[in-house]
Design a protein around this motif. Structure first.
Motif, PDB file in Angstrom:
ATOM      1  N   TYR A  59     -23.814  -2.820 -44.468  1.00  0.00           N
ATOM      2  CA  TYR A  59     -22.759  -2.297 -43.588  1.00  0.00           C
ATOM      3  C   TYR A  59     -21.385  -2.816 -44.016  1.00  0.00           C
ATOM      4  CZ  TYR A  59     -26.676  -1.090 -40.506  1.00  0.00           C
ATOM      5  OH  TYR A  59     -27.838  -0.595 -39.974  1.00  0.00           O
ATOM      6  N   GLU A  60     -21.318  -4.094 -44.360  1.00  0.00           N
ATOM      7  CA  GLU A  60     -20.040  -4.683 -44.773  1.00  0.00           C
ATOM      8  C   GLU A  60     -19.505  -4.052 -46.055  1.00  0.00           C
ATOM      9  OE1 GLU A  60     -20.455  -9.190 -42.940  1.00  0.00           O
ATOM     10  OE2 GLU A  60     -20.494  -8.915 -45.110  1.00  0.00           O
TER      11      GLU A  60
ATOM     12  N   SER B 243     -31.224  -7.720 -40.028  1.00  0.00           N
ATOM     13  CA  SER B 243     -31.402  -8.438 -41.289  1.00  0.00           C
ATOM     14  C   SER B 243     -30.064  -8.675 -41.994  1.00  0.00           C
ATOM     15  CB  SER B 243     -32.352  -7.679 -42.219  1.00  0.00           C
ATOM     16  OG  SER B 243     -31.715  -6.554 -42.777  1.00  0.00           O
ATOM     17  N   ALA B 244     -29.998  -9.806 -42.680  1.00  0.00           N
ATOM     18  CA  ALA B 244     -28.791 -10.144 -43.441  1.00  0.00           C
ATOM     19  C   ALA B 244     -28.504  -9.076 -44.487  1.00  0.00           C
ATOM     20  CB  ALA B 244     -28.941 -11.516 -44.092  1.00  0.00           C
ATOM     21  N   ARG B 245     -29.561  -8.540 -45.074  1.00  0.00           N
ATOM     22  CA  ARG B 245     -29.396  -7.492 -46.091  1.00  0.00           C
ATOM     23  C   ARG B 245     -28.729  -6.250 -45.490  1.00  0.00           C
ATOM     24  NH1 ARG B 245     -34.234  -5.377 -50.015  1.00  0.00           N
ATOM     25  NH2 ARG B 245     -32.898  -4.258 -51.445  1.00  0.00           N
TER      26      ARG B 245
ATOM     27  N   ARG C 112     -16.761  -7.462 -42.572  1.00  0.00           N
ATOM     28  CA  ARG C 112     -16.875  -8.664 -43.414  1.00  0.00           C
ATOM     29  C   ARG C 112     -15.762  -9.664 -43.104  1.00  0.00           C
ATOM     30  NH1 ARG C 112     -15.419 -10.889 -48.521  1.00  0.00           N
ATOM     31  NH2 ARG C 112     -17.178 -12.042 -49.399  1.00  0.00           N
ATOM     32  N   SER C 113     -14.545  -9.173 -42.987  1.00  0.00           N
ATOM     33  CA  SER C 113     -13.420 -10.063 -42.681  1.00  0.00           C
ATOM     34  C   SER C 113     -13.598 -10.727 -41.321  1.00  0.00           C
ATOM     35  CB  SER C 113     -12.104  -9.292 -42.711  1.00  0.00           C
ATOM     36  OG  SER C 113     -11.833  -8.839 -44.010  1.00  0.00           O
ATOM     37  N   ALA C 114     -14.091  -9.968 -40.351  1.00  0.00           N
ATOM     38  CA  ALA C 114     -14.321 -10.527 -39.014  1.00  0.00           C
ATOM     39  C   ALA C 114     -15.345 -11.662 -39.087  1.00  0.00           C
ATOM     40  CB  ALA C 114     -14.793  -9.432 -38.068  1.00  0.00           C
ATOM     41  N   ARG C 115     -16.407 -11.452 -39.863  1.00  0.00           N
ATOM     42  CA  ARG C 115     -17.432 -12.493 -40.019  1.00  0.00           C
ATOM     43  C   ARG C 115     -16.859 -13.721 -40.707  1.00  0.00           C
ATOM     44  NH1 ARG C 115     -20.465 -13.782 -44.269  1.00  0.00           N
ATOM     45  NH2 ARG C 115     -20.183 -11.802 -45.355  1.00  0.00           N
ATOM     46  N   LEU C 116     -16.123 -13.512 -41.778  1.00  0.00           N
ATOM     47  CA  LEU C 116     -15.577 -14.637 -42.532  1.00  0.00           C
ATOM     48  C   LEU C 116     -14.534 -15.415 -41.733  1.00  0.00           C
ATOM     49  CD1 LEU C 116     -15.347 -13.030 -46.078  1.00  0.00           C
ATOM     50  CD2 LEU C 116     -17.067 -14.640 -45.216  1.00  0.00           C
TER      51      LEU C 116
END
Length: 68
Positions: free
Chosen positions: A40-41, A33-35, A13-17
């Motif tokens: 996973y995050e 899928s985003a879901r 999640r941090s990597a994405r943000l």
């Protein structure tokens, strides 16, 4: 030579943000899928190794930096 990743570990999640990407943007590029990415995050289910590698590659983060 490229810059070295800091010693600090990073979550998916941090990597994405850090890349200012939404779940939907990532989903479109990596065909997951985003879901599922959200699951996973949030560690709702285990992240398969191949998926983790795909996401990290898209984010530009080396595998060794992942807080897995």
């Amino acid at each position: 030579m490229g810059e070295l990743w800091p010693i600090t570990k990073i979550t998916l999640r941090s990597a994405r943000l850090l890349r200012n990407l939404s779940l939907n943007e990532v989903s479109m590029h990596v065909k997951i899928s985003a879901r599922k990415i959200s699951y996973y995050e949030r560690n709702v289910c285990a992240t398969p190794l191949d998926v983790a590698i795909t996401l990290l590659d898209f984010y530009g983060v080396p595998f060794y930096a992942l807080d897995y």
